[in-house]
Motif scaffolding. Sequence first.
Motif, PDB file in Angstrom:
ATOM      1  N   LEU A   1      37.020  44.533  40.703  1.00 55.68           N
ATOM      2  CA  LEU A   1      37.533  43.257  40.604  1.00 55.68           C
ATOM      3  C   LEU A   1      38.248  42.740  41.982  1.00 55.68           C
ATOM      4  O   LEU A   1      37.768  41.461  42.517  1.00 55.68           O
ATOM      5  CB  LEU A   1      38.514  43.066  39.594  1.00 55.68           C
ATOM      6  CG  LEU A   1      39.084  41.608  39.302  1.00 55.68           C
ATOM      7  CD1 LEU A   1      37.974  40.700  38.950  1.00 55.68           C
ATOM      8  CD2 LEU A   1      40.093  41.520  38.060  1.00 55.68           C
ATOM      9  N   ALA A   2      38.970  43.544  42.611  1.00 58.86           N
ATOM     10  CA  ALA A   2      39.633  43.137  43.781  1.00 58.86           C
ATOM     11  C   ALA A   2      38.434  42.937  44.780  1.00 58.86           C
ATOM     12  O   ALA A   2      38.311  42.025  45.601  1.00 58.86           O
ATOM     13  CB  ALA A   2      40.346  44.096  44.224  1.00 58.86           C
ATOM     14  N   TYR A   3      37.330  43.586  45.006  1.00 58.84           N
ATOM     15  CA  TYR A   3      36.120  43.627  45.908  1.00 58.84           C
ATOM     16  C   TYR A   3      35.624  42.200  45.687  1.00 58.84           C
ATOM     17  O   TYR A   3      35.339  41.588  46.590  1.00 58.84           O
ATOM     18  CB  TYR A   3      35.338  44.844  45.514  1.00 58.84           C
ATOM     19  CG  TYR A   3      33.825  44.482  46.081  1.00 58.84           C
ATOM     20  CD1 TYR A   3      33.345  44.083  47.504  1.00 58.84           C
ATOM     21  CD2 TYR A   3      32.813  44.270  45.140  1.00 58.84           C
ATOM     22  CE1 TYR A   3      32.279  43.936  47.911  1.00 58.84           C
ATOM     23  CE2 TYR A   3      31.696  43.956  45.452  1.00 58.84           C
ATOM     24  CZ  TYR A   3      31.232  43.806  46.887  1.00 58.84           C
ATOM     25  OH  TYR A   3      29.754  43.643  47.302  1.00 58.84           O
ATOM     26  N   HIS A   4      35.369  41.754  44.626  1.00 51.69           N
ATOM     27  CA  HIS A   4      34.656  40.648  44.198  1.00 51.69           C
ATOM     28  C   HIS A   4      35.602  39.313  44.631  1.00 51.69           C
ATOM     29  O   HIS A   4      34.981  38.387  45.126  1.00 51.69           O
ATOM     30  CB  HIS A   4      34.325  40.406  42.767  1.00 51.69           C
ATOM     31  CG  HIS A   4      33.237  41.328  42.305  1.00 51.69           C
ATOM     32  ND1 HIS A   4      32.012  41.179  42.946  1.00 51.69           N
ATOM     33  CD2 HIS A   4      32.877  42.210  41.262  1.00 51.69           C
ATOM     34  CE1 HIS A   4      31.066  42.097  42.388  1.00 51.69           C
ATOM     35  NE2 HIS A   4      31.737  42.431  41.322  1.00 51.69           N
ATOM     36  N   MET A   5      36.990  39.441  44.344  1.00 43.79           N
ATOM     37  CA  MET A   5      37.868  38.443  44.831  1.00 43.79           C
ATOM     38  C   MET A   5      37.824  38.262  46.296  1.00 43.79           C
ATOM     39  O   MET A   5      37.833  37.269  46.915  1.00 43.79           O
ATOM     40  CB  MET A   5      39.316  38.596  44.269  1.00 43.79           C
ATOM     41  CG  MET A   5      39.533  38.544  42.630  1.00 43.79           C
ATOM     42  SD  MET A   5      41.183  38.750  42.340  1.00 43.79           S
ATOM     43  CE  MET A   5      41.174  38.322  40.382  1.00 43.79           C
ATOM     44  N   ALA A   6      37.930  39.660  47.097  1.00 42.06           N
ATOM     45  CA  ALA A   6      38.139  39.518  48.406  1.00 42.06           C
ATOM     46  C   ALA A   6      36.851  38.891  49.168  1.00 42.06           C
ATOM     47  O   ALA A   6      36.865  38.096  50.081  1.00 42.06           O
ATOM     48  CB  ALA A   6      38.190  40.784  49.010  1.00 42.06           C
ATOM     49  N   SER A   7      35.523  39.061  48.451  1.00 40.80           N
ATOM     50  CA  SER A   7      34.280  38.729  49.057  1.00 40.80           C
ATOM     51  C   SER A   7      34.041  37.265  48.627  1.00 40.80           C
ATOM     52  O   SER A   7      33.380  36.669  49.284  1.00 40.80           O
ATOM     53  CB  SER A   7      33.093  39.483  48.267  1.00 40.80           C
ATOM     54  OG  SER A   7      33.332  41.008  48.587  1.00 40.80           O
ATOM     55  N   ALA A   8      34.905  36.695  47.704  1.00 39.02           N
ATOM     56  CA  ALA A   8      34.672  35.242  47.183  1.00 39.02           C
ATOM     57  C   ALA A   8      35.894  34.676  47.882  1.00 39.02           C
ATOM     58  O   ALA A   8      35.667  33.287  47.879  1.00 39.02           O
ATOM     59  CB  ALA A   8      34.847  35.119  45.723  1.00 39.02           C
ATOM     60  N   ASN A   9      36.367  34.956  48.706  1.00 35.66           N
ATOM     61  CA  ASN A   9      37.378  34.281  49.622  1.00 35.66           C
ATOM     62  C   ASN A   9      38.505  33.799  48.704  1.00 35.66           C
ATOM     63  O   ASN A   9      39.005  32.995  48.922  1.00 35.66           O
ATOM     64  CB  ASN A   9      36.840  33.373  50.407  1.00 35.66           C
ATOM     65  CG  ASN A   9      37.531  33.115  51.653  1.00 35.66           C
ATOM     66  OD1 ASN A   9      38.160  33.916  52.382  1.00 35.66           O
ATOM     67  ND2 ASN A   9      37.224  31.978  52.302  1.00 35.66           N
ATOM     68  N   MET A  10      38.700  34.518  47.620  1.00 37.98           N
ATOM     69  CA  MET A  10      39.711  34.058  46.699  1.00 37.98           C
ATOM     70  C   MET A  10      40.986  34.482  47.007  1.00 37.98           C
ATOM     71  O   MET A  10      41.469  35.517  46.096  1.00 37.98           O
ATOM     72  CB  MET A  10      39.376  34.475  44.992  1.00 37.98           C
ATOM     73  CG  MET A  10      37.828  33.341  44.735  1.00 37.98           C
ATOM     74  SD  MET A  10      37.199  34.045  43.545  1.00 37.98           S
ATOM     75  CE  MET A  10      38.420  33.051  42.224  1.00 37.98           C
ATOM     76  N   HIS A  11      41.661  34.271  48.155  1.00 42.48           N
ATOM     77  CA  HIS A  11      42.868  34.972  48.588  1.00 42.48           C
ATOM     78  C   HIS A  11      44.016  34.891  47.492  1.00 42.48           C
ATOM     79  O   HIS A  11      44.887  35.837  47.406  1.00 42.48           O
ATOM     80  CB  HIS A  11      43.055  34.485  49.807  1.00 42.48           C
ATOM     81  CG  HIS A  11      42.406  34.812  51.038  1.00 42.48           C
ATOM     82  ND1 HIS A  11      42.217  34.591  52.346  1.00 42.48           N
ATOM     83  CD2 HIS A  11      41.085  35.555  50.845  1.00 42.48           C
ATOM     84  CE1 HIS A  11      41.410  34.870  52.922  1.00 42.48           C
ATOM     85  NE2 HIS A  11      40.395  35.576  51.912  1.00 42.48           N
ATOM     86  N   LYS A  12      44.355  33.825  47.160  1.00 39.91           N
ATOM     87  CA  LYS A  12      45.471  33.642  46.195  1.00 39.91           C
ATOM     88  C   LYS A  12      45.145  34.509  44.929  1.00 39.91           C
ATOM     89  O   LYS A  12      46.344  35.171  44.603  1.00 39.91           O
ATOM     90  CB  LYS A  12      45.485  32.125  45.700  1.00 39.91           C
ATOM     91  CG  LYS A  12      46.477  31.834  44.835  1.00 39.91           C
ATOM     92  CD  LYS A  12      46.652  30.272  44.463  1.00 39.91           C
ATOM     93  CE  LYS A  12      47.657  30.045  43.503  1.00 39.91           C
ATOM     94  NZ  LYS A  12      47.648  28.524  42.863  1.00 39.91           N
ATOM     95  N   GLU A  13      44.239  34.627  44.498  1.00 39.24           N
ATOM     96  CA  GLU A  13      43.859  35.222  43.302  1.00 39.24           C
ATOM     97  C   GLU A  13      43.922  36.942  43.477  1.00 39.24           C
ATOM     98  O   GLU A  13      44.587  37.561  42.730  1.00 39.24           O
ATOM     99  CB  GLU A  13      42.337  34.992  42.849  1.00 39.24           C
ATOM    100  CG  GLU A  13      42.035  33.531  41.899  1.00 39.24           C
ATOM    101  CD  GLU A  13      41.924  32.627  42.909  1.00 39.24           C
ATOM    102  OE1 GLU A  13      42.110  32.874  44.182  1.00 39.24           O
ATOM    103  OE2 GLU A  13      41.975  31.377  42.632  1.00 39.24           O
ATOM    104  N   LEU A  14      43.588  37.206  44.513  1.00 45.09           N
ATOM    105  CA  LEU A  14      43.548  38.561  45.122  1.00 45.09           C
ATOM    106  C   LEU A  14      44.890  38.959  45.364  1.00 45.09           C
ATOM    107  O   LEU A  14      45.264  40.120  44.691  1.00 45.09           O
ATOM    108  CB  LEU A  14      42.813  38.784  46.262  1.00 45.09           C
ATOM    109  CG  LEU A  14      42.782  40.141  47.157  1.00 45.09           C
ATOM    110  CD1 LEU A  14      42.256  41.120  46.000  1.00 45.09           C
ATOM    111  CD2 LEU A  14      42.117  40.551  48.535  1.00 45.09           C
ATOM    112  N   CYS A  15      45.849  38.383  46.039  1.00 49.58           N
ATOM    113  CA  CYS A  15      47.337  38.329  46.221  1.00 49.58           C
ATOM    114  C   CYS A  15      48.056  38.726  44.680  1.00 49.58           C
ATOM    115  O   CYS A  15      48.732  39.477  44.558  1.00 49.58           O
ATOM    116  CB  CYS A  15      47.779  37.384  47.145  1.00 49.58           C
ATOM    117  SG  CYS A  15      47.323  37.433  48.753  1.00 49.58           S
ATOM    118  N   ALA A  16      47.571  37.752  43.925  1.00 50.11           N
ATOM    119  CA  ALA A  16      48.360  37.646  42.525  1.00 50.11           C
ATOM    120  C   ALA A  16      47.907  39.059  41.760  1.00 50.11           C
ATOM    121  O   ALA A  16      48.849  39.442  41.004  1.00 50.11           O
ATOM    122  CB  ALA A  16      48.031  36.578  41.665  1.00 50.11           C
TER     123      ALA A  16
END
Length: 1248
Positions: free
Chosen positions: A487-502
């Motif tokens: 899940l973290a890999y997909h968030m980072a690859s999607a540039n979803m920085h806010k969601e990754l930090c959360a």
Amino acid sequence: MDAKARNCLLQHREALEKDIKTSYIMDHMISNGVLTVVEEEKVKSQATQYQRAAALIKMILNKDNCAYISFYNALLHEGYKDLAGLLHSGLPLVSSSSGKDTDGGITSFVRTVLCEGGVPQRPVVFVTRKKLVNAIQQKLWKLNGEPGWVTIYGMAGCGKSVLAAEAVRDHSLLEGCFSGGVHWVSIGKQDKSGLLMKLQNLCTRLDQEESFSQRLPLNIEEAKDRLRVLMLRKHPRSLLILDDVWDPWVLKAFDNQCQILLTTRDKSVTDSVMGPKHVVPVESGLGKEKGLEILSLFVNMKKEDLPVEAHSIIKECKGSPLVVSLIGALLRDFPNRWAYYLRQLQNKQFKRIRKSSSYDYEALDEAMSISVEMLREDIKDYYTDLSILQKDVKVPTKVLCVLWDLETEEVEDILQEFVNKSLLFCNRNGKSFCYYLHDLQVDFLTEKNRSQLQDLHRKMVTQFQRYYQPHTLSPDQEDCMYWYNFLAYHMASANMHKELCALMFSLDWIKAKTELVGPAHLIHEFVEYRHILDEKDCAVCENFQEFLSLNGHLLGRQPFPNIVQLGLCEPETSEVYQQAKLQAKQEVDTGRLYLEWINKKTIKNLSRLVVRPHTDAVYHACFSQDGQRIASCGADKTLQVFKAETGEKLLDIKAHEDEVLCCAFSSDDSYIATCSVDRKVKVWDSATGKLVHTYDEHSEQVNCCHFTNKNNHLLATGSNDCFLKLWDLNQKECRNTMFGHTNSVSHCRFSPDDELLASCSADGTLKLWDVRSANERKSINVKRFFLSSEDPPEDVEVMVKCCSWSADGDKIIVAAKNKVLLFDIHTSGLLAEIHTGHHSTIQYCDFSPCDHLAVIALSQFCVELWNIDSRIKVADCRGHLSWVHGVMFSPDGSSFLTASDDQTIRVWETKKVCKNSAIVLKQEIDVVFQENEMMVLAVDNIRGLQLIAGNTGQTDYLPEAQASCCCLSPHLEYVAFGDEDGAIKIIELPNNRVFSSGIGHKKAVRHIQFTADGKTLISSSEDSVIQVWNWQTEDYVFLQAHQETVKDFRLLKDSRLLSWSFDGTVKVWNVITGRIERDFTCHQGTVLSCAISSDATKFSSTSADKTAKIWSFERLSPLHELTGHNGCVRCSAFSMDGILLATGDDNGEIRIWNVSDGQLLHLCAPISVEEGTATHGGWVTDVCFSPDSKMLVSAGGYLKWWNVVTGESSQTFYTNGTNLKKIHVSPDFRTYVTVDNLGILYILQVLE
């Protein structure tokens, strides 16, 4: 050459000279032995393509029939099928002899049959795949002359066509099954007109005499009938090979009672035809050795001489036969381009890996894209979605159900189409399916859809959020492991920085993930996505990463610890603590118990990483030469390899039949050596874990191994057989055996320049050996530095444990007993001596590669850093819970690791450790609780006394103390302490006036206590005497009756005292008269503890004889004997109402008994845990009931709180150290004080 063949060649000479390119045709002819390299050079010297072709044909005209056949086959193989057709009628007849010729053992009969049938020759570079060829031949034998289908299927470039051709290159198979011949038809991607042309050409080949019809079939149905008649009447018992079939409808044209072998990427193509069907799947890649063999043949080098890029190319393409062959052919022309083609592979530049021989597609990407283009339009987008999958990851169906918002059955149907077309691979795991892509397919999709990747990752995350909350994933969901891992890999690859930090800064996510997969993967993600996480808050990222790194040994174990309680132990400024506090307060409202560590500000954790890779003692660990990896070995017989920064496991190898004692990386990090009690030395590939060598020439256990620092292939080992051996990895046997030690060789190390080998032995010597000659250069008698005038030398045994070279190679340190000695290797002179103390043995030492520091491992669980030049101890490193067996600096000296009996490896930052050496406490403390404050009196490691205010942490250092035990008076007016010499002193507070006992003990004072009025001080010692000292009147009473050391005592009412001893008795004394009032013979073994009921009518005794007993003060026989413990019963406590008794033993068990009838009510800590871990982390040393008798707290390896009613654990507090001796509990059962074996003080309060 036959006249017929010569005339045919002359007839079509002009067409041949106009069209052919000679380069690859000549390769085939050279490999067949019909053309020489000199002749090839003559052809190549011609100026134009036409002239080169003319020169080649002129040469062939002057050769024999074999040259004609070879030229014909080369045309077929290189795609000149029309030109080969012109020469077919001129093929010379060859005798059907079963005798073998020079062509790889193939008979002339086989070669003729295959040549007439148009079967391609072997590639210029060919390696056998016997297992697959045998599998195809077995399926062909099963046809047994009857119509049927054998399908060879696999992804693009896996070698299907080569395997099909190789399978029929067998004399017995052709003679026994297909005596009518073999006919090869290259199908490819066709429309109906193209298929008709293929059928017309085939019919023409089969009916060269035109005996059935003089005109070609006009449509597919007519061609199908013509083919059926020809196969049945003119070519019975023949095999039809259809190469590269794409569409099911194509096969219907051949469905006419024939025996057919076909190659395809789509195994479902035969679903539309009738008859028996057999399938042979072809794996997508060659093994490493096969791949290297192909490359070596292409570039004409020995396998072992191939550059390192060759290995990387095989690894990068997963051994794809197509890719290996394409690159091999390119390298034959451009031998200096190894790095270039590797880079193209790594950068997914498939267009640059272009056609180099007869493959049907211009470049690697075209070979893969054509399969995708053949998909139905309605499912192409689904295949594009797979671009975001990672290599080597098997994805459960449920993940794709979430992504596509479809039912399981719908998703499986779509995926099965991809599988059938070799675009996807499927693994069945029980009832569920998992799917994965080949690495080349991942690379192809990633490159092709690069502009869409971010959106595709975002789609995956968005769909996940529609279905789930991250921390609510259940382990019984088939897709939960995928989401936790990626899940973290997909968030980072999607540039979803806010969601990754959360996600990453969520204690809920960390708890859920670590429970399932442990902490190492999370730590890796914090490192991997640090650049994103730091954008929000660098400090928060560090908080979470440090929390995981330092608690990894707890988070990776069972039973899983309460992560909120662990979080409460973090600094109050930490985001981890703040989230834990918030959650804890919410749970406290529902009745959950949590503890606040109120004095934690004074504690600094110096470890950078703590990992628990083994299930038993860790004997050795070492850094790789690049500092990126750590290898470790131990009593569990395994070799473990993990990342030095995160602890992420890379290899887990069952290495030996017995305990593994040492491991070492080679100088280039490509190998790891291990040695064992099983007398074997093994060498492993450090990347794959594959066993490379096994050496078994030692006759006893092998204690140490070490590679040279520059030469990758030289290994030294030392054994209990007294010998050192040198092993060259290029040889199967020992290169040299070095004789000289007269006892076990314990350690060996090469000098920095590899000129010398140092060895240590139980014979008391350090020896230096010349590596080239294997001769002894010099011997240093270390034993003489431990001799005294009283002891004869022969009675003194000195084992030299280990040695370590200085960076310049001029000095060497050795460790023996409790000393570290520094020698000059040129003069053998002693330069420095470090004495670590009398109470510990040095287990290991290592010299820093950068400065004058040495790290030393001690048997007392401690690690010390010393400055060798100044002989000053720089730091104490406390954290291990048992013996430390090994220490080693990283190659740059910035950190060092320690390996211990406690199953953990710790990594420490050298600078951080050097700055934070501090005085720590011993476990002798006393605590007084008053209304709103508590005072702690503690002995520290330099025998000083510290008076600590529990609420504020203010510490006063009291004068003149060399204490072994201490106590506070009830009203905090006085402090008393005893010392190792038996003296007793009292310090008046706050003026620090000192009163000394005129009569002390003969031995060390172990226990001391004031009476309630503070006027009398009672003490016990190892001399078996209890002293009662009225220190104001200087009156003394001595209680002497115990035959052995007094274990402890407790004051009773009415000037009475209860004492218990190693002699197995419990005695009640009158402290005024000194007389014994009651003498109880309680146990055959040592009485380890006694507890007194609140009404003072009963007491309990526990013993090393594994029993506990309940007594009445009024009778000399026990009321109840409590049996059932399997270890020493070390402690006991009555409940406040006197109804219950709790007992704790050395196996970590706590039993709760009914005092009135002696019946067992509850067995606490019945949890079955992993091997080698006691349920309570060791002995249970103290227990205490709450005032309402509903809760119980226990001390041992850590602190635990129990629900007395259910016998279940309510909370666990993991201390940094272990072996807690005692827990002091406030009257309201809300404050707890203890000290662990690292000297850390814990003042804990129940969270409100």
